[in-house]
Each structure stands twice: as structure tokens, then as C-alpha cells.
Motif scaffolding. Structure first.
Motif, PDB file in Angstrom:
ATOM      1  N   UNK A  24       0.106 -14.819   2.041  1.00  0.00           N
ATOM      2  CA  UNK A  24      -0.139 -14.132   0.590  1.00  0.00           C
ATOM      3  C   UNK A  24      -1.478 -14.375   0.332  1.00  0.00           C
ATOM      4  N   UNK A  25      -2.074 -13.500  -0.315  1.00  0.00           N
ATOM      5  CA  UNK A  25      -3.429 -12.991  -0.466  1.00  0.00           C
ATOM      6  C   UNK A  25      -3.753 -12.810  -2.029  1.00  0.00           C
ATOM      7  N   UNK A  26      -4.823 -13.105  -2.274  1.00  0.00           N
ATOM      8  CA  UNK A  26      -5.525 -13.057  -3.912  1.00  0.00           C
ATOM      9  C   UNK A  26      -5.095 -11.917  -4.477  1.00  0.00           C
ATOM     10  N   UNK A  27      -4.455 -10.726  -4.061  1.00  0.00           N
ATOM     11  CA  UNK A  27      -4.062  -9.450  -4.810  1.00  0.00           C
ATOM     12  C   UNK A  27      -2.755  -9.647  -4.912  1.00  0.00           C
ATOM     13  N   UNK A  28      -2.083 -10.862  -4.538  1.00  0.00           N
ATOM     14  CA  UNK A  28      -0.502 -11.162  -4.791  1.00  0.00           C
ATOM     15  C   UNK A  28       0.573 -10.334  -3.680  1.00  0.00           C
ATOM     16  N   UNK A  29      -0.324  -9.472  -2.781  1.00  0.00           N
ATOM     17  CA  UNK A  29       0.449  -8.957  -1.638  1.00  0.00           C
ATOM     18  C   UNK A  29       0.878  -9.901  -0.562  1.00  0.00           C
ATOM     19  N   UNK A  30       1.718  -9.509   0.151  1.00  0.00           N
ATOM     20  CA  UNK A  30       2.108 -10.078   1.313  1.00  0.00           C
ATOM     21  C   UNK A  30       1.629  -9.430   2.659  1.00  0.00           C
ATOM     22  N   UNK A  31       1.215 -10.282   3.717  1.00  0.00           N
ATOM     23  CA  UNK A  31       0.774  -9.663   4.648  1.00  0.00           C
ATOM     24  C   UNK A  31       0.910 -10.300   6.092  1.00  0.00           C
ATOM     25  N   UNK A  32       0.820  -9.485   6.959  1.00  0.00           N
ATOM     26  CA  UNK A  32       1.205 -10.318   8.438  1.00  0.00           C
ATOM     27  C   UNK A  32      -0.227 -10.405   8.840  1.00  0.00           C
ATOM     28  N   UNK A  33      -0.782 -11.535   9.009  1.00  0.00           N
ATOM     29  CA  UNK A  33      -2.147 -11.996   9.290  1.00  0.00           C
ATOM     30  C   UNK A  33      -2.190 -12.132  11.054  1.00  0.00           C
ATOM     31  N   UNK A  34      -3.205 -11.368  11.362  1.00  0.00           N
ATOM     32  CA  UNK A  34      -3.504 -11.689  12.925  1.00  0.00           C
ATOM     33  C   UNK A  34      -4.871 -12.442  13.220  1.00  0.00           C
ATOM     34  N   UNK A  35      -4.602 -13.838  13.783  1.00  0.00           N
ATOM     35  CA  UNK A  35      -5.594 -14.496  13.772  1.00  0.00           C
ATOM     36  C   UNK A  35      -6.653 -14.267  14.734  1.00  0.00           C
ATOM     37  N   UNK A  59      -2.266  10.699  11.294  1.00  0.00           N
ATOM     38  CA  UNK A  59      -1.225  11.006  10.459  1.00  0.00           C
ATOM     39  C   UNK A  59       0.111  10.202  11.007  1.00  0.00           C
ATOM     40  N   UNK A  60      -0.023   9.144  11.626  1.00  0.00           N
ATOM     41  CA  UNK A  60       1.010   8.500  12.328  1.00  0.00           C
ATOM     42  C   UNK A  60       1.336   7.272  11.319  1.00  0.00           C
ATOM     43  N   UNK A  61       2.677   6.865  11.106  1.00  0.00           N
ATOM     44  CA  UNK A  61       3.090   5.871  10.204  1.00  0.00           C
ATOM     45  C   UNK A  61       2.668   4.545  10.547  1.00  0.00           C
ATOM     46  N   UNK A  62       1.532   4.105   9.744  1.00  0.00           N
ATOM     47  CA  UNK A  62       1.040   2.474  10.165  1.00  0.00           C
ATOM     48  C   UNK A  62       0.972   1.856   8.650  1.00  0.00           C
ATOM     49  N   UNK A  63       1.340   0.604   8.921  1.00  0.00           N
ATOM     50  CA  UNK A  63       1.268  -0.085   7.471  1.00  0.00           C
ATOM     51  C   UNK A  63      -0.386  -0.267   7.134  1.00  0.00           C
ATOM     52  N   UNK A  64      -0.656  -0.365   5.764  1.00  0.00           N
ATOM     53  CA  UNK A  64      -1.902  -0.764   5.561  1.00  0.00           C
ATOM     54  C   UNK A  64      -2.662  -1.849   6.515  1.00  0.00           C
ATOM     55  N   UNK A  65      -3.691  -1.511   6.731  1.00  0.00           N
ATOM     56  CA  UNK A  65      -4.636  -2.545   7.378  1.00  0.00           C
ATOM     57  C   UNK A  65      -5.798  -3.042   6.511  1.00  0.00           C
ATOM     58  N   UNK A  66      -5.631  -4.216   6.333  1.00  0.00           N
ATOM     59  CA  UNK A  66      -6.904  -4.862   5.597  1.00  0.00           C
ATOM     60  C   UNK A  66      -7.686  -5.785   6.148  1.00  0.00           C
ATOM     61  N   UNK A  67      -8.882  -6.221   5.755  1.00  0.00           N
ATOM     62  CA  UNK A  67      -9.697  -7.513   6.552  1.00  0.00           C
ATOM     63  C   UNK A  67      -9.140  -8.619   5.290  1.00  0.00           C
ATOM     64  N   UNK A  68      -9.143  -9.585   6.055  1.00  0.00           N
ATOM     65  CA  UNK A  68      -8.263 -10.800   5.351  1.00  0.00           C
ATOM     66  C   UNK A  68      -9.309 -12.038   5.578  1.00  0.00           C
ATOM     67  N   UNK A  69      -9.829 -12.517   4.684  1.00  0.00           N
ATOM     68  CA  UNK A  69     -10.773 -13.776   4.842  1.00  0.00           C
ATOM     69  C   UNK A  69     -10.070 -14.905   4.920  1.00  0.00           C
ATOM     70  N   UNK A  70     -10.021 -15.921   5.629  1.00  0.00           N
ATOM     71  CA  UNK A  70      -9.207 -16.982   5.759  1.00  0.00           C
ATOM     72  C   UNK A  70     -10.120 -18.324   5.740  1.00  0.00           C
ATOM     73  N   UNK A  93     -13.404 -13.974   8.637  1.00  0.00           N
ATOM     74  CA  UNK A  93     -12.718 -12.465   8.581  1.00  0.00           C
ATOM     75  C   UNK A  93     -11.738 -12.310   9.619  1.00  0.00           C
ATOM     76  N   UNK A  94     -10.654 -11.740   9.358  1.00  0.00           N
ATOM     77  CA  UNK A  94      -9.445 -11.511  10.291  1.00  0.00           C
ATOM     78  C   UNK A  94      -8.843 -10.256   9.839  1.00  0.00           C
ATOM     79  N   UNK A  95      -7.871  -9.766  10.490  1.00  0.00           N
ATOM     80  CA  UNK A  95      -7.171  -8.515  10.235  1.00  0.00           C
ATOM     81  C   UNK A  95      -5.538  -8.741   9.715  1.00  0.00           C
ATOM     82  N   UNK A  96      -5.105  -8.067   8.853  1.00  0.00           N
ATOM     83  CA  UNK A  96      -4.106  -8.056   8.370  1.00  0.00           C
ATOM     84  C   UNK A  96      -3.215  -6.874   7.838  1.00  0.00           C
TER      85      UNK A  96
END
Length: 257
Positions: A24-35, A59-70, A93-96
């Protein structure tokens, strides 16, 4: 690219060697974190970022990618020492990817995808040399009856050795013969024309510019992060130039199915 902060470790996804996790992140969203501290390290995150965002541009279907600080404090409540160590190694900094609740893994026996979409995904995976979209591990989800592409960390494997990388940009991709969507693909040639028009040189530059400096440190043949990024740009742009050996190889493989 949005940046969020990991606030709660929810559960590991014990698939493959990288052990991603639902967080879970600080925007209250749930993400799959890649370490960053797992598997191939920052290079897997770079491949995830570049392939994922180039796929989105096509225009291929990909979930939103975010930077995630751990923060290392995320490991405090995790009883598994292996996961604790993974979190500590991944501080920074990681990616999720956006978590798709209720999604199921794509099963080629149970579902036949649209031929045009299948051809587009085959062409794209040949372009980014994605070795990890096989029947054994499709790395595609069905969510709300739609196909979604996940997990591009094994793509762009050229960057694990920078020797003669520009010469290798024109290499075919013979492993496309194992692509799970190859039997369902329509015209790969038509897909290439369509996607190639979307992945412009400026798009390539913009996507590569997203790579954080901290992922470009360590053992590197380059004198600066800008030289490092430029190597990715030149490789990708040369790969898009015609004639495209990877596209010809995909078309040949499709004819043999």
C-alpha cells in the motif's frame, strides 16, 4: 511519472526469483512493487520502466507504472528474514505497477485473444526482446475481461552486457517462436506499421529520460548517466529502423505455427 511512498507491506508474490510484493502507498492505492534489491537489480527495473512505458505509448494495455520510494522501516513488521533483507537492500527508489484486484493469469487454453492485439504484442515483445511471455509463464492478466501486460523485467536483455550493443540492435529475436500469443496473431507486418508509427524517436527519448540517476550507478562502461541513457536511446532507435530483422523473424515464426 507519478511517485508514491510505500507505507505498508501487504503480502509477497512468490513467483520467480524476484519476489515482488503487494504494498500500500501513501495515496491509499495498492501496487505490485518490484524491488531494486532483487534478481538482476536496477536493470530489471529499467527494463520494466522502458518496456512498460513504450508499450503504453504503442497503446498496449499496461497497468499504470509509478516510482515507489521504499524506507527500510517498511521491514520492521515483516517476520520473514529473507523479505526483511530484500526490503533493506531496496531502500530508495523502486518501481511498482497498479494492482489489479481480482485479476487472473491469462490462460491460452481457456481464452483466445483478439488477433490484432495478439499480433501487436508479438511484434512489441520481439522489439524489446522480451523472453518471458511463454505458455509456461504468460505474464498477462485478465481483468474485467480485458488482457493486460505485466512484468517486463526480463526484456531488453542486451543491457546485461554492453559489448557491441549497437551492432546487436539489428539482431533478430529467434525466441519469439516460443511466444504464447504467436498462434493467435493476425498480421504482424500490419501491427509493426501501426506500433512503429506510435513509438517515435521523441517518445523513445522521453521514456529513456525517466530512468533515475540512482539506477545508473555501479558497474558501468559509461562516464555519465547521460551517456548511459543515450546508449539505450541509440539501441532502441536503431532497432526500429527498417529493415527490422526482429519483425521478419516474428513473421517467419508465425508462418510455421
Amino acid at each position: 511519472m507519478r511517485k508514491v511512498v510505500a507505507t505498508r507491506y501487504v503480502t509477497p508474490l512468490r513467483e520467480g526469483g524476484s519476489m515482488p510484493a503487494i504494498v500500500e502507498a501513501d495515496d491509499e492505492g495498492m501496487y505490485v512493487l518490484k524491488f531494486r534489491g532483487a534478481g538482476q537489480g536496477p536493470k530489471a527495473l529499467i527494463a520494466e520502466l522502458l518496456a512498460g512505458e513504450l508499450a503504453r505509448a504503442a497503446r498496449l494495455p499496461v497497468p499504470e507504472i509509478v516510482f515507489m520510494d521504499v524506507d527500510v522501516d517498511l521491514a520492521r513488521t515483516e517476520p520473514d528474514p529473507e523479505i526483511q533483507e530484500l526490503i533493506k537492500r531496496s531502500a530508495g527508489l523502486n518501481v511498482a505497477l497498479d494492482y489489479l484486484p481480482g485479476s487472473v493469469m491469462f490462460d491460452p487454453v481457456a481464452r483466445s485473444p483478439d488477433p490484432e492485439l495478439a499480433a501487436a504484442i508479438v511484434w512489441f515483445d520481439a522489439f524489446v526482446t522480451n523472453v518471458d511471455r511463454t505458455a509456461r509463464n504468460t505474464n498477462m492478466l485478465i481483468w474485467h475481461r480485458e488482457l493486460w501486460l505485466i512484468d517486463h523485467g526480463a526484456a531488453l536483455y542486451f543491457h546485461h552486457s554492453w559489448s557491441n550493443h549497437l551492432e546487436r540492435s539489428s539482431d533478430p529475436f529467434p525466441l519469439i517462436k516460443d511466444h504464447v500469443l504467436l498462434p493467435f496473431a493476425g498480421s504482424i507486418e500490419a501491427a509493426g506499421r501501426k506500433l512503429g508509427a506510435c513509438i517515435t524517436p521523441q517518445i523513445v527519448r522521453d521514456v529513456v529520460a525517466l530512468i533515475p540517476d540512482e539506477w545508473l550507478l555501479g558497474d558501468s562502461p559509461f562516464d555519465s548517466s547521460e551517456q548511459y541513457r543515450d546508449a539505450y536511446i541509440q539501441y532502441l532507435l536503431r532497432r526500429l529502423q527498417t529493415p527490422q530483422a526482429f519483425a521478419r523473424e516474428a513473421i517467419r515464426a508465425r508462418s510455421l505455427v
